[in-house]
Design a protein around this motif. Structure first.
Motif, PDB file in Angstrom:
ATOM      1  N   SER A   1      42.891  32.877  38.323  1.00 39.28           N
ATOM      2  CA  SER A   1      44.307  32.607  38.553  1.00 39.28           C
ATOM      3  C   SER A   1      45.028  32.291  37.249  1.00 39.28           C
ATOM      4  CB  SER A   1      44.473  31.459  39.548  1.00 39.28           C
ATOM      5  OG  SER A   1      43.952  30.271  39.003  1.00 39.28           O
ATOM      6  N   ALA A   2      46.354  32.405  37.287  1.00 38.10           N
ATOM      7  CA  ALA A   2      47.186  32.167  36.101  1.00 38.10           C
ATOM      8  C   ALA A   2      47.132  30.714  35.648  1.00 38.10           C
ATOM      9  CB  ALA A   2      48.623  32.577  36.389  1.00 38.10           C
ATOM     10  N   ASP A   3      46.747  29.797  36.544  1.00 33.75           N
ATOM     11  CA  ASP A   3      46.678  28.379  36.169  1.00 33.75           C
ATOM     12  C   ASP A   3      45.344  28.005  35.511  1.00 33.75           C
ATOM     13  OD1 ASP A   3      44.941  28.327  38.339  1.00 33.75           O
ATOM     14  OD2 ASP A   3      46.037  26.786  39.437  1.00 33.75           O
ATOM     15  N   GLY A   4      44.512  29.023  35.214  1.00 34.06           N
ATOM     16  CA  GLY A   4      43.256  28.773  34.510  1.00 34.06           C
ATOM     17  C   GLY A   4      42.087  28.398  35.394  1.00 34.06           C
TER      18      GLY A   4
ATOM     19  N   LEU B   1      43.146  38.404  35.350  1.00 32.37           N
ATOM     20  CA  LEU B   1      43.876  37.789  36.459  1.00 32.37           C
ATOM     21  C   LEU B   1      43.769  38.600  37.732  1.00 32.37           C
ATOM     22  CD1 LEU B   1      47.221  36.506  34.900  1.00 32.37           C
ATOM     23  CD2 LEU B   1      45.231  35.178  35.609  1.00 32.37           C
ATOM     24  N   GLY B   2      43.598  37.885  38.837  1.00 29.03           N
ATOM     25  CA  GLY B   2      43.536  38.528  40.141  1.00 29.03           C
ATOM     26  C   GLY B   2      42.193  38.328  40.801  1.00 29.03           C
ATOM     27  N   THR B   3      41.995  39.082  41.869  1.00 30.03           N
ATOM     28  CA  THR B   3      40.773  38.990  42.670  1.00 30.03           C
ATOM     29  C   THR B   3      40.001  40.292  42.562  1.00 30.03           C
ATOM     30  OG1 THR B   3      41.843  37.452  44.187  1.00 30.03           O
ATOM     31  CG2 THR B   3      39.866  38.567  44.992  1.00 30.03           C
ATOM     32  N   TRP B   4      38.691  40.143  42.457  1.00 23.92           N
ATOM     33  CA  TRP B   4      37.784  41.271  42.284  1.00 23.92           C
ATOM     34  C   TRP B   4      36.721  41.229  43.374  1.00 23.92           C
ATOM     35  CZ3 TRP B   4      38.863  44.371  38.011  1.00 23.92           C
ATOM     36  CH2 TRP B   4      39.747  43.828  37.081  1.00 23.92           C
ATOM     37  N   LYS B   5      36.378  42.382  43.949  1.00 31.83           N
ATOM     38  CA  LYS B   5      35.336  42.480  44.987  1.00 31.83           C
ATOM     39  C   LYS B   5      34.055  43.006  44.350  1.00 31.83           C
ATOM     40  CE  LYS B   5      34.298  44.156  49.597  1.00 31.83           C
ATOM     41  NZ  LYS B   5      33.460  43.021  49.840  1.00 31.83           N
ATOM     42  N   LEU B   6      32.946  42.365  44.682  1.00 30.46           N
ATOM     43  CA  LEU B   6      31.651  42.738  44.125  1.00 30.46           C
ATOM     44  C   LEU B   6      31.183  44.092  44.651  1.00 30.46           C
ATOM     45  CD1 LEU B   6      29.275  41.837  42.327  1.00 30.46           C
ATOM     46  CD2 LEU B   6      28.273  40.779  44.365  1.00 30.46           C
ATOM     47  N   ARG B   7      30.717  44.935  43.741  1.00 29.01           N
ATOM     48  CA  ARG B   7      30.186  46.253  44.099  1.00 29.01           C
ATOM     49  C   ARG B   7      28.682  46.344  43.832  1.00 29.01           C
ATOM     50  NH1 ARG B   7      33.535  47.351  47.667  1.00 29.01           N
ATOM     51  NH2 ARG B   7      35.651  47.673  46.954  1.00 29.01           N
TER      52      ARG B   7
ATOM     53  N   SER C   1      25.281  32.596  46.042  1.00 27.61           N
ATOM     54  CA  SER C   1      25.598  31.996  44.748  1.00 27.61           C
ATOM     55  C   SER C   1      27.102  31.779  44.752  1.00 27.61           C
ATOM     56  CB  SER C   1      25.190  32.931  43.607  1.00 27.61           C
ATOM     57  OG  SER C   1      25.601  32.393  42.364  1.00 27.61           O
ATOM     58  N   ALA C   2      27.533  30.584  44.441  1.00 31.71           N
ATOM     59  CA  ALA C   2      28.975  30.298  44.457  1.00 31.71           C
ATOM     60  C   ALA C   2      29.284  29.150  43.520  1.00 31.71           C
ATOM     61  CB  ALA C   2      29.421  29.943  45.870  1.00 31.71           C
ATOM     62  N   TYR C   3      30.401  29.277  42.833  1.00 30.71           N
ATOM     63  CA  TYR C   3      30.861  28.172  41.999  1.00 30.71           C
ATOM     64  C   TYR C   3      32.343  28.321  41.707  1.00 30.71           C
ATOM     65  CZ  TYR C   3      30.134  31.309  37.924  1.00 30.71           C
ATOM     66  OH  TYR C   3      30.156  32.344  37.024  1.00 30.71           O
ATOM     67  N   ALA C   4      32.951  27.240  41.231  1.00 21.74           N
ATOM     68  CA  ALA C   4      34.378  27.223  40.920  1.00 21.74           C
ATOM     69  C   ALA C   4      34.617  26.289  39.751  1.00 21.74           C
ATOM     70  CB  ALA C   4      35.176  26.757  42.132  1.00 21.74           C
ATOM     71  N   GLY C   5      35.711  26.516  39.055  1.00 24.35           N
ATOM     72  CA  GLY C   5      36.075  25.664  37.938  1.00 24.35           C
ATOM     73  C   GLY C   5      37.245  26.240  37.178  1.00 24.35           C
TER      74      GLY C   5
END
Length: 145
Positions: free
Chosen positions: A36-39, A3-9, A71-75
């Motif tokens: 996110s907590a909502d999956g 859970l949370g946000t991660w920055k690419l290294r 490159s980007a995607y969501a789901g």
């Protein structure tokens, strides 16, 4: 915990045929991955050194260059042991929309390691795996804004 946000290294790809490792998005790519907590999840990866178009509306050549560095995607997502499955609802590459992208993950302190399973790379077309290293983003103090 994912859970949370991660920055690419970093983002390193290994060609399985010859073992060659490359940084397809440069030595210092940019991007974010959020769970996110909502999956729901979303990811955006940007190539190092992307150049802004000369005008507000990119030329065709500028569009191609910008697209090739993205490159980007969501789901939605779910986990099972050390696997996370991304159920892709929307993607920069329509061939991924409607698919499930399975990744291995490991968290070590503030770092998240995501490893793709052996598959045809969407950038090179070669059988490969990739390791993406992310750092946990600290929460933003909303009161300070």
């Amino acid at each position: 915990m994912l859970l949370g946000t991660w920055k690419l290294r970093s983002f390193t790809t290994e060609d399985l045929a010859n073992g060659e490792k490359t940084d397809l998005f440069g030595a210092h790519p940019d991007g974010y991955l959020s769970y996110s907590a909502d999956g729901r999840m979303h990811a955006i990866v940007l190539k190092e050194g992307r150049k802004a178009p000369a005008g507000v509306v990119p030329t065709d050549a500028e569009r191609i260059e910008l697209y090739s560095g993205l490159s980007a995607y969501a789901g939605t997502y779910n986990t099972d042991g050390d696997l996370v499955s991304h159920h892709v609802d929307a993607s920069w590459n329509e061939s991924w929309t409607g698919t499930v992208q399975v990744r291995r993950f490991r968290i070590d302190g503030e770092h998240l390691y995501i490893t793709t399973l052996p598959d045809k790379n969407p950038v090179t077309g070669k059988q490969s795996t990739s390791v993406l290293v992310w750092t946990k983003v600290k929460s933003v103090d909303k009161a300070a804004k």
